[in-house]
Structure formats: C-alpha cells, structure tokens
Design an enzyme around this catalytic site. Structure first.
Site, PDB file in Angstrom:
ATOM      1  N   TRP A 173       0.806  -1.218   0.000  1.00  0.00           N
ATOM      2  CA  TRP A 173       0.000   0.000   0.000  1.00  0.00           C
ATOM      3  C   TRP A 173       0.841   1.271   0.000  1.00  0.00           C
ATOM      4  O   TRP A 173       0.339   2.341  -0.285  1.00  0.00           O
ATOM      5  CB  TRP A 173      -0.916   0.023   1.230  1.00  0.00           C
ATOM      6  CG  TRP A 173      -0.202  -0.260   2.520  1.00  0.00           C
ATOM      7  CD1 TRP A 173      -0.123  -1.463   3.167  1.00  0.00           C
ATOM      8  CD2 TRP A 173       0.570   0.660   3.306  1.00  0.00           C
ATOM      9  NE1 TRP A 173       0.641  -1.357   4.302  1.00  0.00           N
ATOM     10  CE2 TRP A 173       1.074  -0.053   4.414  1.00  0.00           C
ATOM     11  CE3 TRP A 173       0.872   2.017   3.191  1.00  0.00           C
ATOM     12  CZ2 TRP A 173       1.875   0.540   5.391  1.00  0.00           C
ATOM     13  CZ3 TRP A 173       1.672   2.619   4.155  1.00  0.00           C
ATOM     14  CH2 TRP A 173       2.159   1.888   5.245  1.00  0.00           C
ATOM     15  N   ASN A 174       2.135   1.186   0.324  1.00  0.00           N
ATOM     16  CA  ASN A 174       2.873   2.425   0.614  1.00  0.00           C
ATOM     17  C   ASN A 174       3.320   3.191  -0.628  1.00  0.00           C
ATOM     18  O   ASN A 174       3.439   4.421  -0.579  1.00  0.00           O
ATOM     19  CB  ASN A 174       4.056   2.149   1.541  1.00  0.00           C
ATOM     20  CG  ASN A 174       4.998   1.088   1.018  1.00  0.00           C
ATOM     21  OD1 ASN A 174       4.652   0.303   0.140  1.00  0.00           O
ATOM     22  ND2 ASN A 174       6.200   1.050   1.568  1.00  0.00           N
ATOM     23  N   PRO A 198      -3.525  -5.791  -5.939  1.00  0.00           N
ATOM     24  CA  PRO A 198      -3.017  -4.629  -5.212  1.00  0.00           C
ATOM     25  C   PRO A 198      -3.442  -4.672  -3.750  1.00  0.00           C
ATOM     26  O   PRO A 198      -4.355  -5.397  -3.370  1.00  0.00           O
ATOM     27  CB  PRO A 198      -3.680  -3.454  -5.943  1.00  0.00           C
ATOM     28  CG  PRO A 198      -4.965  -4.013  -6.458  1.00  0.00           C
ATOM     29  CD  PRO A 198      -4.683  -5.465  -6.785  1.00  0.00           C
ATOM     30  N   ALA A 199      -2.771  -3.869  -2.930  1.00  0.00           N
ATOM     31  CA  ALA A 199      -3.124  -3.787  -1.518  1.00  0.00           C
ATOM     32  C   ALA A 199      -4.553  -3.277  -1.364  1.00  0.00           C
ATOM     33  O   ALA A 199      -4.966  -2.334  -2.043  1.00  0.00           O
ATOM     34  CB  ALA A 199      -2.150  -2.860  -0.792  1.00  0.00           C
ATOM     35  N   GLY A 251       6.391  -6.708   0.437  1.00  0.00           N
ATOM     36  CA  GLY A 251       5.668  -6.604   1.693  1.00  0.00           C
ATOM     37  C   GLY A 251       6.523  -7.081   2.843  1.00  0.00           C
ATOM     38  O   GLY A 251       7.762  -7.066   2.775  1.00  0.00           O
ATOM     39  N   SER A 252       5.885  -7.531   3.895  1.00  0.00           N
ATOM     40  CA  SER A 252       6.605  -7.903   5.108  1.00  0.00           C
ATOM     41  C   SER A 252       7.355  -9.215   4.935  1.00  0.00           C
ATOM     42  O   SER A 252       6.971 -10.079   4.136  1.00  0.00           O
ATOM     43  CB  SER A 252       5.633  -8.018   6.275  1.00  0.00           C
ATOM     44  OG  SER A 252       4.816  -9.165   6.131  1.00  0.00           O
ATOM     45  N   GLU A 273      10.608  -8.730  -2.296  1.00  0.00           N
ATOM     46  CA  GLU A 273      11.172  -7.497  -1.752  1.00  0.00           C
ATOM     47  C   GLU A 273      10.504  -7.302  -0.404  1.00  0.00           C
ATOM     48  O   GLU A 273       9.342  -6.923  -0.312  1.00  0.00           O
ATOM     49  CB  GLU A 273      10.905  -6.324  -2.708  1.00  0.00           C
ATOM     50  CG  GLU A 273      11.827  -5.140  -2.469  1.00  0.00           C
ATOM     51  CD  GLU A 273      11.318  -4.216  -1.387  1.00  0.00           C
ATOM     52  OE1 GLU A 273      11.846  -4.323  -0.253  1.00  0.00           O
ATOM     53  OE2 GLU A 273      10.411  -3.437  -1.640  1.00  0.00           O
ATOM     54  N   ARG A 301      10.673  10.261   4.139  1.00  0.00           N
ATOM     55  CA  ARG A 301       9.998   9.971   2.882  1.00  0.00           C
ATOM     56  C   ARG A 301       8.839   9.026   3.160  1.00  0.00           C
ATOM     57  O   ARG A 301       8.984   8.018   3.850  1.00  0.00           O
ATOM     58  CB  ARG A 301      10.981   9.327   1.894  1.00  0.00           C
ATOM     59  CG  ARG A 301      10.388   9.060   0.534  1.00  0.00           C
ATOM     60  CD  ARG A 301      11.359   8.279  -0.339  1.00  0.00           C
ATOM     61  NE  ARG A 301      10.843   8.100  -1.683  1.00  0.00           N
ATOM     62  CZ  ARG A 301      11.274   7.170  -2.518  1.00  0.00           C
ATOM     63  NH1 ARG A 301      12.243   6.353  -2.157  1.00  0.00           N
ATOM     64  NH2 ARG A 301      10.774   7.068  -3.729  1.00  0.00           N
ATOM     65  N   GLU A 404      11.221  -3.083  12.279  1.00  0.00           N
ATOM     66  CA  GLU A 404      10.994  -2.017  11.305  1.00  0.00           C
ATOM     67  C   GLU A 404       9.847  -1.139  11.807  1.00  0.00           C
ATOM     68  O   GLU A 404       8.707  -1.590  11.903  1.00  0.00           O
ATOM     69  CB  GLU A 404      10.658  -2.630   9.948  1.00  0.00           C
ATOM     70  CG  GLU A 404      10.634  -1.649   8.804  1.00  0.00           C
ATOM     71  CD  GLU A 404      10.453  -2.353   7.468  1.00  0.00           C
ATOM     72  OE1 GLU A 404      10.861  -1.776   6.441  1.00  0.00           O
ATOM     73  OE2 GLU A 404       9.907  -3.482   7.442  1.00  0.00           O
TER      74      GLU A 404
END
Length: 502
Positions: A173-174, A198-199, A251-252, A273, A301, A404
């Site tokens: 989502w980011n 998508p998220a 994602g996580s 990733e 950011r 994180e």
C-alpha cells in the site's frame, strides 16, 4: 510541530472537480480479460481516507472464482503475447509512460487521498513510477542471447531468452503506483502475462494505472487486476495452479516467508522485496549539514512508511548530540496534516494498527530509558497522525532497534570506532539498504563493501532509481527490480546444442 487539517476540497482537487467528484470518476471494478467487471458475488470493500478515517470509496471485492478467471485469461493469451514483437511491447509501455505523465496530477491526488502522503511526495512518486514504464520500454528490445562454438569444437551453442510465463503480483500500500509499475513494466517488456492483486488499503491507484494500460493498447488478458479483502483465499489457489510460473511480492518478511513456502509445491520463480532495518551511519568527518539533510529524506519519505527508510541512526559519539539536536529542530518545524492541504509536510500513517505499532515501539524505548527530543505523542483528533519523533539514549534492548518501525521515528545511538559502527549496522536479520556519511572516500568504499546490504547510499539519503537494481540480502528478499537486472526476473534461459555444421 504544527498541524494542518484543511479539508476544503476546492483548494486541492483543481479547478474542475472537488475531491469527492474526482474519486467518483475513478474505476472501481475488477479488470479481467480486458473488461471491467463486478466481483462474482457482487461484494465490495471499503477504501478509507487515512486523514479522517472516513469512507473514501467502495470497490469490487474479488472472490477466489474471480482470481481463477483472471489466471484463465492470463494463461490463455500467454503464447500470443510472448510472440508479440518486442518493439510493439515497448511502444505500449512508452504510450503508458506518456499518459501517466500527462495525468500526473490525477495520479498524485488519488495516491494522496487513499494513502495520505503529501501531494509533493505523490508527485515525486508519479515521476518515479512512470520512469519504470519508460525504462522497460527501452529494455524490451534489448533482450538478447548468444551463439558460440563449444570449447571442443564439435558443436555450436545457441542461448536464448523466453518469457517465464503467467505471473502473480502482490503489491503493498505504501507506494501504490511505483510498486505496480516496477513489476508490470518488466513483465510486459519480457512478454509475460499477469494477475495483479493490489493492496486493499490503496487499490484506486492500481485501478487507475490499469485504465492507462487499456488506453495504451495492452491486449485483453495480458494484465488482470483483482483487488480483494481476502488475499489468502484468492491468491492461494493461483499459487497452487500449475499454469502460474512466477510470483513477485513486496511486503513484510513474515508474509514473504509464507509465500515462499507456498510457492515450493509448484517450484515457482519468486521475487521477494521484503522488510528492512536500514542503518544510517554518520562519522565524525561527515558534513553535518548534508547528513541532517540526508536523514530527513531517508527517514521521512512517505512518513517513514518505506522499506528503505532509515530505521537506526548510528552516529559517532563526538557529534551524536549535535546531530540529534539539529535533526530534532528540523523535524519539529514540519507541518503535520492532510496530504492534500497546502503546505503539509507530513501526512497520516496508513491506519490505526500502524499508528499503534509506532506508539508501542516508542513507548518501549522510553520505558527502557530513551529520551524524546521532539514528538513522541500521537496527535489528537481524526485520522492516523503521528508526529516526527527523535529518540536519544536508546537502550540496546529497545525493540525499535530490531523491528521495522514504519513511521516517522528516528532512534539515535552512538559508536566510537569504524568497526563498531559496521558491527551495529549488520546486527539485524535484514539487509536491504544502508546509508553512510563520511568525507573519507576510502572509508566510504569500505562501508559499501562491509555493510551487508543489497544497496548502499554514500552521502545520500535516497538510493531508489529505476535504472538501478533494487533489492536486498538476508531476510530482506530475493531478486532485483529495476535496472538491466530487472527484466531478467521475467526471462528463462534456453540452451540449444547444434551439431557441428561442417
């Protein structure tokens, strides 16, 4: 710290449409086999405005049956799409780049509304995300192989590349535009078809870029988009389907581990990733002004909601106090508020759960003895706002040094020697990116070689670039996105042995 909740849509959505009217124009259905369609059971899910917690839009909510329909379409056209001339695939990407660029304001606004980031940052993401379309439009015609004589001279070796096949993309989502384009663009360039999930928090941007690809002439079935509120139920059958040949996830790390395990049954090609815990190293010889500037970019950011965000500030003991004070003054001067309001520097976090995690990590550090120089208390009122925060005297046991944070919090710890700094930087299961500030070039090169990460920013607070390979080591993931390496994730290598023609 000041706060801005200017909710007047007339000041933000341009001269023609209010924000509400603009959202009404956006696509909200699934996109399967070249057609916009409702979910098979007619269900919808809500998209929330993180600035207010209010309903922003309702979109179609894909079912497992919809997921299989999407894979059916992708599998059906895979062979014909793979046979499409590379130049034609590249031209579609180039047209999509031009459309996104022309509609930059639309993309910026939709990202700001559904994700919360300030419009200036959203405009930056539009430029960044669009560049993947242009970059891979050029890479499409550069897929190459080789022809050579075998060492013994008895045969010839022909090596070629071909598309991996139908892909499943799961995006976060980011960065709702860039995370989609840096997967979709190389897949199109390589000749792969795809299903994009998508998220559910930020699906509107993905649906808008899908509309762009439709306008750019992408054939039916090549890209299928299925937002859903039940991701495991929808993607699980696709991952187990033998027609799927590639899974790319951002994602996580926890979810990534599970997806890797799920992918083992079909031995899928995977790109992962995953999480980060980026160290930001500042040495005693660094330009302190430049280091603080870089820290502001690397930390704030996307409100710190980025896998590349600096998570631990490791500063030489001789300058740690001054660095922390300067950073706190800069952060305290930012305007926190609704992303579409004029002058806002910092928007909300994505949801209540994310803000609660940030609060918990800060409180854990404070309970252990950390001191707050600025911020540290969630803003009152609607929305999921958390102020930029600087922590000093952070104990080694603090969870914020290992987890994180995904928020605008900068914990500062100090070191004495270069070896100690490198050991602290590497004291994590993650290895995505690190940042280092020093005016000693030899030291900078040592850091780039000894800090165990996939990317290193030397005297810069930002490393992401479509022309460079993005990815990490250890539990930060597998594979690379972007650069010349990015398209290889979507290509298989085929070897053909040819008898000696003589």
């Amino acid at each position: 710290m000041t706060f801005n909740l200017d909710l007047d849509p007339a000041t933000t959505a341009g001269p023609a449409l209010s924000e509400e009217a603009f959202v009404a124009t956006l696509p909200k259905q699934l996109y399967i086999d070249g057609a916009w369609t409702d979910s098979s059971d007619g269900g919808t899910s809500d998209v929330e405005d993180p600035s207010t917690g209010a309903l922003l839009a309702r979109i179609a909510d894909a079912t497992p049956e919809d997921g299989l329909r999407a894979l059916d379409a992708a599998a059906r056209v895979q062979s014909s799409w793979a046979a499409t001339p590379p130049r034609q695939r590249g031209e579609i990407l180039r047209r999509a780049f031009e459309i996104v660029t022309a509609r930059a304001d639309d993309f910026a606004l939709v990202m700001t509304l559904e994700m919360g980031k300030p419009l200036a940052e959203s405009r930056g993401e539009v430029a960044y995300g669009a560049e993947f379309l242009r970059w891979f439009s050029e890479e499409a015609v550069r897929i190459s192989g080789r022809y050579s004589m075998a060492p013994d001279g008895n045969s010839r070796l022909l090596v070629s590349k071909r598309p991996v096949g139908p892909c499943l993309f799961i995006t976060p989502w980011n960065f709702p535009l860039a995370m989609a384009t840096r997967k979709i663009a190389p897949a199109i360039a390589a000749g792969c078809t795809m299903v994009l999930k998508p998220a559910n928090l930020t699906p509107l941007t993905a649906l808008l870029i899908t509309q762009v690809f439709e306008e750019a002439g992408l054939p039916a079935g090549v890209l299928n988009v299925i937002p859903t509120s039940r991701p495991g139920e929808v993607t699980g059958p696709l991952i187990r389907d033998p027609r799927l040949r590639k899974l790319s996830f951002t994602g996580s790390t926890g979810v990534g581990r599970q997806l890797i395990a799920d992918s083992a049954h079909q031995v899928l090609r995977t790109s992962m990733e995953l999480g980060g815990n980026a160290p930001f190293l500042v040495f005693e010889d660094a330009d302190l002004d430049a280091a603080v500037d870089g820290a502001m970019v690397a930390k704030l950011r996307n409100m710190g909601e980025a896998c590349t965000a600096a998570n631990r500030f490791i500063v030489h003991e001789s300058i740690a106090a001054e660095f922390s004070q300067r950073l706190a003054r800069r952060m305290a001067g930012l305007l926190l508020g609704r992303g579409s309001a004029e002058g806002t520097n910092i928007g909300p976090l994505i949801d209540a759960k994310s803000r609660a995690k940030v609060e918990d990590l800060v409180q854990d550090a404070v309970d252990g003895g950390a001191k707050i120089l600025t911020g540290g208390v969630a803003a009152a009122g609607d929305g999921y706002f958390y102020p930029p925060t600087v922590l000093v005297d952070v104990p080694e046991s603090a969870r914020i040094l290992q987890e994180e944070v995904f928020g605008p919090v900068a914990p500062v710890i100090s070191f004495r020697t270069e070896g100690e700094a490198i050991a602290l930087a590497n004291d994590t299961e993650f290895g995505l990116v690190a940042y280092g500030y020093t005016n000693n070039l030899n030291r900078g090169l040592r850091l780039s070689e000894q800090v165990d990460v996939g990317m290193f920013g030397l005297n810069t607070g930002i490393v992401s670039n479509p022309a460079a390979p993005f990815g990490g080591v250890k539990q930060s993931g597998l594979g690379r996105e972007g650069g010349a390496e990015g398209i290889e994730e979507y290509l298989e290598t085929r070897y053909i042995g040819i008898a000696d023609p003589s």
